[in-house]
Every structure is written in C-alpha cells, then in structure tokens.
Design an enzyme around this catalytic site. Structure first.
Site, PDB file in Angstrom:
ATOM      1  N   TYR A  25      -3.108  -0.657  10.339  1.00 33.02           N
ATOM      2  CA  TYR A  25      -3.048  -1.129   8.952  1.00 33.02           C
ATOM      3  C   TYR A  25      -1.657  -0.892   8.371  1.00 33.02           C
ATOM      4  O   TYR A  25      -1.078  -1.771   7.727  1.00 33.02           O
ATOM      5  CB  TYR A  25      -4.111  -0.401   8.131  1.00 33.02           C
ATOM      6  N   SER A  34       0.843  -1.199   0.000  1.00 33.71           N
ATOM      7  CA  SER A  34       0.000   0.000   0.000  1.00 33.71           C
ATOM      8  C   SER A  34       0.874   1.242   0.000  1.00 33.71           C
ATOM      9  O   SER A  34       2.031   1.204   0.442  1.00 33.71           O
ATOM     10  CB  SER A  34      -0.894  -0.005   1.244  1.00 33.71           C
TER      11      SER A  34
END
Length: 247
Positions: A140, A127
């Site tokens: 996350y 990400s």
C-alpha cells in the site's frame, strides 16, 4: 462558478469533500464506480457520475461529460494491510491500478484542458504512510509513495503553464471504510508466523489515539485547492500533522 471533479465519492474522504466544495458554492462532479445520488444533496450544482479510474473508457466519458474542470481531486483508493510475503501479486497490482495508475490516468486526461487555459489545480489524496515507515503496509505504501514522486515531479512541469499540483496526506481514519472496502483483500494476509508480530499492531489499529476524520481531509483538500502558493504537501488530521512536523 468553478467546477471540481472528485473521484471516489461513495464514502469517507471523497463524500465529505464533495459536500465541502458544494457548501462553498462550487459546481461539483462527484464520481464513484456505482452512482449513488442519494448520498449527496439534490442541487443544480451537484452532479453524480459513474467513474472507474482503472478503465480508460470510463475516464474519457466522465471527463467529456464534466466539461471544463478547474480542480481535479484524485481521491479514489483501495487499501490492504498484511505481511508483504503473504500478499498476492494480484492484490498488489489491484492496489497500483487504483491508487497509482488511476491517479496518473485521471491527471493525464484532465491536464491538457488546464494547460490550454493556463489555470487549474490537481489535488491528490495520498496517506500518512508516506510520512513515516509503517509495518504491514509495504505494498500500500509503495502505491502511495509512487504518487508522491509522480506529483512532485509533475508540479514542476505544470507550474510553467500556471497549473498547480498538490498532495494531501491524511492520517489514520478508522471511520472512512478503508478496512471494509478492502475486506476481501485482507483475507489470509497475516499468516500464523506473523501473528506474534502483527497482533499488537492490529490491536493499536483497533484502539487508536489521534485519528483523522473525513471532515479533516475535506477541509485540507479545499484549502490545498484554493491555495495559490507553491506549497506542495498538506498533512490532514492531527496524527498526520504530528508525523509531518516530526519528520
């Protein structure tokens, strides 16, 4: 004919990546927790298989059924956005079980055959949170940063055996199902004390500028899988590319 095994193909990046490799003439093992053959083309080169990356027995069965794997794409992942102090440890463990330990377990299951053949590629979808610090994404981010460190080190080991490891870093993709897949985990993660801080951030999520599409990621995953250079990181999507260039 080469074979790719892709995790998390029920939607978003994984689904589009399965289409891309199939279009390029590859034999595709498209895996998901609950198989949905209707999502993908009916073809001798497209195989939909059940796989839960958090379950060792599921991993073993999928890898055995797949046979020789030329490229492993670790794409399966779950998300959560919210204040860290309001995020239950149960939720944090769920993030790491899929996003981190699932990647590690899949890689460990496939690497032996690649090493013995002295060829193969492991592509890991992380990400753009690994490219710059972002608020309301601490847990996350930790799960994805762990993968980046794992693969950066592993790439040095695998290179000796002719096996490559790659990192694909997508930007913000509001159409990928990230929010809906994590809907239950988002409940209560922004307590009243955090609302003044979180409101403008959540509003920005709702009306983003440059974003990343599943096609962007599929294109970059395919490029990374077929790139024979020693390049490790590949930003995917206009927003991620901009972050990578400025970092």
């Amino acid at each position: 004919m080469k074979t790719v095994l892709i995790t998390g193909c029920s939607s978003g990046y994984g689904l589009e990546t399965a289409h891309r490799f199939h279009d390029e003439g590859w034999n595709v093992i498209a895996t998901m927790r609950t198989p949905r053959p209707d999502l993908l083309p009916r073809s001798e080169r497209m195989h939909v298989a059940a796989l839960d990356v958090t379950k060792p027995e599921s991993i073993a069965a999928a890898v055995q059924t797949a046979g020789p794997i030329d490229v492993l794409v670790n794409n399966a992942g779950i998300g959560a956005v919210g204040a860290f102090e309001a995020t239950p440890m149960k939720t944090i463990r769920e993030l790491f079980e899929t996003n981190t330990f699932g990647v590690i377990a899949m890689t460990q299951a496939v690497v032996p055959q690649m090493r013995s053949r002295r060829s193969g590629v492991v592509v890991n979808v992380t990400s753009s949170v690994t490219l710059t610090a972002m608020p309301l994404a601490a847990a996350y981010t930790a799960s994805k940063m762990a993968v980046e460190g794992f693969i950066a080190s592993l790439a040095l080991e695998l290179d000796f055996f002719g096996v490559r490891a790659k990192l694909v870093e997508p930007g913000y993709g509001p159409t990928t199902g990230f929010a809906s897949n994590g809907a239950e985990r988002l409940v209560g993660l922004i307590p009243p004390e955090y609302e003044p801080f979180a409101a403008p951030i959540m509003n920005a999520f709702a009306a983003p500028g440059a974003v990343t599409t599943p096609q962007d990621v599929a294109d970059v995953v395919y490029h990374a899988a077929t790139d024979t250079s020693d390049r490790l990181r590949y930003a995917a999507g206009a927003d991620a590319v901009a972050l990578a260039e400025s970092s």
